[in-house]
Enzyme design. Sequence first.
Site, mmCIF file in Angstrom:
data_model
loop_
_atom_site.group_PDB
_atom_site.id
_atom_site.type_symbol
_atom_site.label_atom_id
_atom_site.label_comp_id
_atom_site.label_asym_id
_atom_site.label_seq_id
_atom_site.Cartn_x
_atom_site.Cartn_y
_atom_site.Cartn_z
ATOM 1 N N ASP A 32 48.084 43.617 30.433
ATOM 2 C CA ASP A 32 47.047 43.810 31.394
ATOM 3 C C ASP A 32 45.704 43.431 30.817
ATOM 4 O OD1 ASP A 32 48.228 44.626 33.849
ATOM 5 O OD2 ASP A 32 48.907 46.332 32.664
ATOM 6 N N SER B 138 54.837 47.368 30.193
ATOM 7 C CA SER B 138 53.296 47.134 30.658
ATOM 8 C C SER B 138 52.737 47.439 29.011
ATOM 9 C CB SER B 138 52.832 47.857 31.511
ATOM 10 O OG SER B 138 51.418 48.106 31.654
ATOM 11 N N ALA C 116 47.111 53.475 35.014
ATOM 12 C CA ALA C 116 48.413 53.808 35.032
ATOM 13 C C ALA C 116 48.868 55.228 35.716
ATOM 14 C CB ALA C 116 49.095 53.819 33.635
ATOM 15 N N ASP D 288 54.921 45.784 40.228
ATOM 16 C CA ASP D 288 54.189 46.640 39.167
ATOM 17 C C ASP D 288 53.544 47.699 39.649
ATOM 18 O OD1 ASP D 288 52.487 47.321 37.164
ATOM 19 O OD2 ASP D 288 51.239 45.224 37.314
#
Length: 234
Positions: free
Chosen positions: A35, A9, A145, A176
């Site tokens: 993202d 990510s 996150a 995820d």
Amino acid sequence: MHKVEFSPSLMTMDLDKFKEQITFLNNHVDSYHIDIMDGHYVPNITLSPWFIEELRKITTLPMSAHLMVTDPSFWVQQLIDLNCEWICMHAEVLDGLAFRLIDQIHDAGLKAGIVLNPETPIEAIFPYIELVDKITIMTIDPGFAGQRFIESTLDKIVALRKLREEKGYNYVIEMDGSSNRKSFKRIDAADPDIYIVGRSGLFGLDEDIAKAWEIMVNDYEEMTGKKLVSASQA
């Protein structure tokens, strides 16, 4: 040896070391997870289609755009124009749009993914599940996150794998959120095809990306008891 795919990510990478980190990861990972947030669907703004343009200059690996946006139709054509290999949209904002946007992505020769929040059941996508190339299960709440891992979401991965076998569907299954040493064993038991790794699972383990990758691999192998095959070994 055990082959699973890892997709970093990139919103959690060290952008001061962008080229260094991507150059290393190009030889170890299977794809990149980007993202894209609009500040409305989730209260955060991160990467953009422009980031994909810059990334394209130093990698040939597939890219997967995760659209955390209220209006996916605004973003889909931009990503098609960039030839983004995977365009993944949240099921929660697709009412009245799903078939049209999936067809638009497929007509461009690209792959369409659907993302499910922790609270969203897989039944929500049954009307169009046979058209989908990837299903991403959020194991944390979307937008930030480092959140708490929600173990009950793994049941959806198990159910999707069973459904794929029974119906002959072709989607891959991705997880995820908070994929790291603490959760690797539980995730492995659910058996997704793709692990998204971010700050807690990769980038935050060491300032040196090579050392961070080595720690991640060791964590995975120690917690699962399986010898990992990386992309460079496959």
